[in-house]
Design a protein around this motif. Structure first.
Motif, mmCIF file in Angstrom:
data_model
loop_
_atom_site.group_PDB
_atom_site.id
_atom_site.type_symbol
_atom_site.label_atom_id
_atom_site.label_comp_id
_atom_site.label_asym_id
_atom_site.label_seq_id
_atom_site.Cartn_x
_atom_site.Cartn_y
_atom_site.Cartn_z
ATOM 1 N N MET A 1 0.851 -1.071 -0.139
ATOM 2 C CA MET A 1 -0.105 -0.156 0.064
ATOM 3 C C MET A 1 0.940 1.201 -0.031
ATOM 4 S SD MET A 1 -3.077 1.254 2.711
ATOM 5 C CE MET A 1 -2.222 0.858 4.237
ATOM 6 N N ARG A 2 0.472 2.285 -0.751
ATOM 7 C CA ARG A 2 1.196 3.585 -0.818
ATOM 8 C C ARG A 2 0.248 4.486 -0.729
ATOM 9 N NH1 ARG A 2 4.601 3.641 -6.322
ATOM 10 N NH2 ARG A 2 2.627 3.371 -7.142
ATOM 11 N N PHE A 3 0.730 5.637 -0.302
ATOM 12 C CA PHE A 3 0.039 6.764 0.026
ATOM 13 C C PHE A 3 0.325 8.204 -0.793
ATOM 14 C CE2 PHE A 3 0.422 4.618 4.228
ATOM 15 C CZ PHE A 3 -1.221 4.472 4.460
ATOM 16 N N LEU A 4 -0.678 8.685 -1.419
ATOM 17 C CA LEU A 4 -0.531 9.828 -2.469
ATOM 18 C C LEU A 4 -1.307 11.092 -1.754
ATOM 19 C CD1 LEU A 4 0.691 10.866 -5.336
ATOM 20 C CD2 LEU A 4 -1.694 10.483 -6.081
ATOM 21 N N ALA A 5 -0.415 12.025 -1.385
ATOM 22 C CA ALA A 5 -1.116 13.306 -0.887
ATOM 23 C C ALA A 5 -1.100 14.352 -1.813
ATOM 24 C CB ALA A 5 -0.520 13.602 0.536
ATOM 25 N N PHE A 6 -2.089 15.015 -2.192
ATOM 26 C CA PHE A 6 -1.936 16.110 -3.095
ATOM 27 C C PHE A 6 -2.673 17.249 -2.953
ATOM 28 C CE2 PHE A 6 -6.384 14.398 -4.007
ATOM 29 C CZ PHE A 6 -6.809 15.584 -4.651
ATOM 30 N N ASP A 7 -2.311 18.263 -3.466
ATOM 31 C CA ASP A 7 -2.839 19.728 -3.282
ATOM 32 C C ASP A 7 -3.002 20.347 -4.575
ATOM 33 O OD1 ASP A 7 -3.888 21.690 -1.333
ATOM 34 O OD2 ASP A 7 -2.380 22.917 -2.479
ATOM 35 N N PHE A 73 -3.381 22.408 -18.866
ATOM 36 C CA PHE A 73 -3.844 21.277 -18.186
ATOM 37 C C PHE A 73 -4.150 20.081 -19.078
ATOM 38 C CE2 PHE A 73 -7.513 18.848 -16.669
ATOM 39 C CZ PHE A 73 -6.883 18.418 -15.244
ATOM 40 N N PRO A 74 -4.623 20.056 -20.329
ATOM 41 C CA PRO A 74 -4.556 18.903 -20.995
ATOM 42 C C PRO A 74 -3.201 18.026 -21.326
ATOM 43 C CG PRO A 74 -5.850 20.773 -22.162
ATOM 44 C CD PRO A 74 -5.105 21.168 -21.006
ATOM 45 N N LEU A 75 -2.246 18.724 -21.323
ATOM 46 C CA LEU A 75 -0.849 17.969 -21.459
ATOM 47 C C LEU A 75 -0.431 17.294 -20.401
ATOM 48 C CD1 LEU A 75 0.901 20.835 -23.560
ATOM 49 C CD2 LEU A 75 -0.293 18.753 -24.563
ATOM 50 N N VAL A 76 -1.039 17.729 -19.042
ATOM 51 C CA VAL A 76 -0.465 17.141 -17.931
ATOM 52 C C VAL A 76 -1.554 16.305 -17.384
ATOM 53 C CG1 VAL A 76 1.210 18.839 -17.170
ATOM 54 C CG2 VAL A 76 -1.192 18.915 -16.316
ATOM 55 N N TYR A 77 -2.700 16.477 -18.007
ATOM 56 C CA TYR A 77 -4.048 15.496 -17.557
ATOM 57 C C TYR A 77 -3.771 14.049 -17.315
ATOM 58 C CZ TYR A 77 -8.356 12.799 -18.369
ATOM 59 O OH TYR A 77 -9.152 11.840 -18.326
ATOM 60 N N ARG A 78 -3.138 13.421 -18.220
ATOM 61 C CA ARG A 78 -2.908 12.055 -18.209
ATOM 62 C C ARG A 78 -1.981 11.469 -16.915
ATOM 63 N NH1 ARG A 78 -1.606 8.462 -23.415
ATOM 64 N NH2 ARG A 78 -3.640 8.888 -23.730
ATOM 65 N N ARG A 79 -0.948 12.311 -16.892
ATOM 66 C CA ARG A 79 0.104 12.119 -15.626
ATOM 67 C C ARG A 79 -0.692 12.164 -14.425
ATOM 68 N NH1 ARG A 79 5.702 15.400 -13.816
ATOM 69 N NH2 ARG A 79 6.015 13.979 -12.368
ATOM 70 N N ILE A 80 -1.458 13.379 -14.192
ATOM 71 C CA ILE A 80 -2.163 13.515 -12.977
ATOM 72 C C ILE A 80 -3.176 12.299 -12.797
ATOM 73 C CG2 ILE A 80 -3.871 15.040 -11.694
ATOM 74 C CD1 ILE A 80 -2.561 17.435 -13.246
ATOM 75 N N ARG A 81 -3.896 11.950 -13.884
ATOM 76 C CA ARG A 81 -4.952 10.949 -13.757
ATOM 77 C C ARG A 81 -4.326 9.552 -13.238
ATOM 78 N NH1 ARG A 81 -9.355 9.171 -18.417
ATOM 79 N NH2 ARG A 81 -10.462 7.498 -17.264
ATOM 80 N N GLU A 82 -3.000 9.302 -13.922
ATOM 81 C CA GLU A 82 -2.489 8.022 -13.663
ATOM 82 C C GLU A 82 -1.852 7.807 -12.040
ATOM 83 O OE1 GLU A 82 0.665 7.775 -16.461
ATOM 84 O OE2 GLU A 82 -0.624 6.910 -17.857
ATOM 85 N N LEU A 83 -1.651 9.191 -11.514
ATOM 86 C CA LEU A 83 -1.134 8.991 -10.228
ATOM 87 C C LEU A 83 -2.496 9.002 -9.220
ATOM 88 C CD1 LEU A 83 1.030 12.353 -10.225
ATOM 89 C CD2 LEU A 83 1.852 10.064 -9.555
ATOM 90 N N GLU A 85 -5.630 7.403 -9.858
ATOM 91 C CA GLU A 85 -6.386 6.421 -10.254
ATOM 92 C C GLU A 85 -5.404 5.125 -9.940
ATOM 93 O OE1 GLU A 85 -7.912 6.484 -14.167
ATOM 94 O OE2 GLU A 85 -9.519 8.063 -13.479
ATOM 95 N N ASP A 86 -4.392 5.043 -9.677
ATOM 96 C CA ASP A 86 -3.469 3.830 -9.297
ATOM 97 C C ASP A 86 -4.096 3.177 -8.005
ATOM 98 O OD1 ASP A 86 -0.693 2.686 -9.498
ATOM 99 O OD2 ASP A 86 -1.072 2.300 -7.579
ATOM 100 N N ARG A 87 -4.569 1.888 -8.592
ATOM 101 C CA ARG A 87 -5.345 0.946 -7.595
ATOM 102 C C ARG A 87 -4.490 0.669 -6.253
ATOM 103 N NH1 ARG A 87 -8.794 -3.139 -11.499
ATOM 104 N NH2 ARG A 87 -9.758 -1.581 -12.580
ATOM 105 N N ASP A 88 -3.564 0.710 -6.235
ATOM 106 C CA ASP A 88 -2.404 0.263 -5.026
ATOM 107 C C ASP A 88 -2.117 1.566 -4.086
ATOM 108 O OD1 ASP A 88 -2.459 -2.520 -5.850
ATOM 109 O OD2 ASP A 88 -0.698 -1.974 -7.319
#
Length: 269
Positions: A1-7, A73-83, A85-88
């Motif tokens: 398990m990992r933790f992702l804190a974001f702001d 935003f559209p150019l960084v959208y995929r990277r943010i989404r991957e961070l 939506e990671d299931r682990d």
């Protein structure tokens, strides 16, 4: 398990756009050892407006000039989404509903597919552990109370502080999962450009009671308005009845005068 804190920080928020200018995050392992941290800068497409006409507001460590050369935003959208939506990964923020709303606004504004992830909120967790839901404290208040120095409103710094808060709470409660189970926490969700807040068992009771009182006030107001309408209708009916009686009286008087005139014989000339 990992933790992702974001702001997230924004240049100017409206009903249809957030104009996100930074997505800061800190990724840690189950022992809260930071694996990654970054402040992803974004060209918001507008100038920064975070003060009102009186000069009141917040001070951001970003400038219009510095953001002009950053990707939109559209150019960084995929990277943010991957961070996110990671299931682990367990996603956490502070007052996370605000950041979830910002993501939904700009995702929809650029006609991008909606994000879908679950999240927790350290602001709510702090209230739950303290068993005090009367006031939800911001990051600056908690940092000052806990003696932590940090740069306010820098997305990455806010994310690192959020991670530190989560770590402290987990240490007090014997771990993340024991804390979640004890407080009866339900994760929040982002899906279909909508956001559902995270709650605790105790806070759900408070929310239900607030809704009950709100519904009671609404019903009382409707009863009061109905009573006023009925009273107004009675007054109007009484006024109409009085007016009709007055008209009938006038008609009766005229008829009586006419009858008397007919009965008086004409004078002889």
């Amino acid at each position: 398990m990992r933790f992702l804190a974001f702001d997230i920080e924004c240049a100017r928020v409206s009903k249809t756009a957030a104009h996100i200018l930074s997505f800061g995050y800190a990724l840690a392992d189950e022992n809260f050892t930071v694996l990654e941290q970054e402040d992803i800068l974004i060209n918001p497409g507008t100038k920064i407006y975070v003060h009102n006409k009186k000069g009141e507001g917040i001070d951001l460590p970003y400038t219009d000039e510095g953001l002009k050369t950053q990707p939109k935003f559209p150019l960084v959208y995929r990277r943010i989404r991957e961070l996110l939506e990671d299931r682990d990964t367990v996603v956490v923020g502070h007052a996370t509903m605000n950041d979830a709303r910002y993501l939904n606004l700009d995702t929809q504004r650029f006609h991008l597919p909606p994000m879908r992830f679950s999240f927790y909120d350290t602001q709510l967790l702090c209230a739950g552990v303290a068993e005090d839901y009367t006031a939800f404290r911001g990051l600056e208040h908690i940092a000052k109370e806990w003696g932590i120095e940090y740069s306010a409103h820098c997305s990455m710094e806010d994310a690192l502080l959020t991670l530190k808060i989560l770590q402290t709470l987990c240490e007090r409660e014997g771990g993340f999962l024991p804390m979640i189970h004890r407080l009866g926490v339900e994760a929040g969700h982002v899906m279909g450009y909508e956001a559902i807040p995270s709650t605790t068992a105790a806070y759900r009771v408070i929310l239900l009671e607030r809704e009950r009182k709100k519904q009671q006030r609404r019903e009382n107001y409707e009863k009061m308005m109905a009573a006023r309408a009925a009273k107004r209708a009675r007054r109007e009916k009484q006024a109409q009845s009085g007016h009709k009686k007055a008209q009938n009286k006038e008609v009766g008087t005229e008829k009586a005068k006419t009858s008397q005139n007919k009965q008086v014989p004409p004078e002889n000339v």
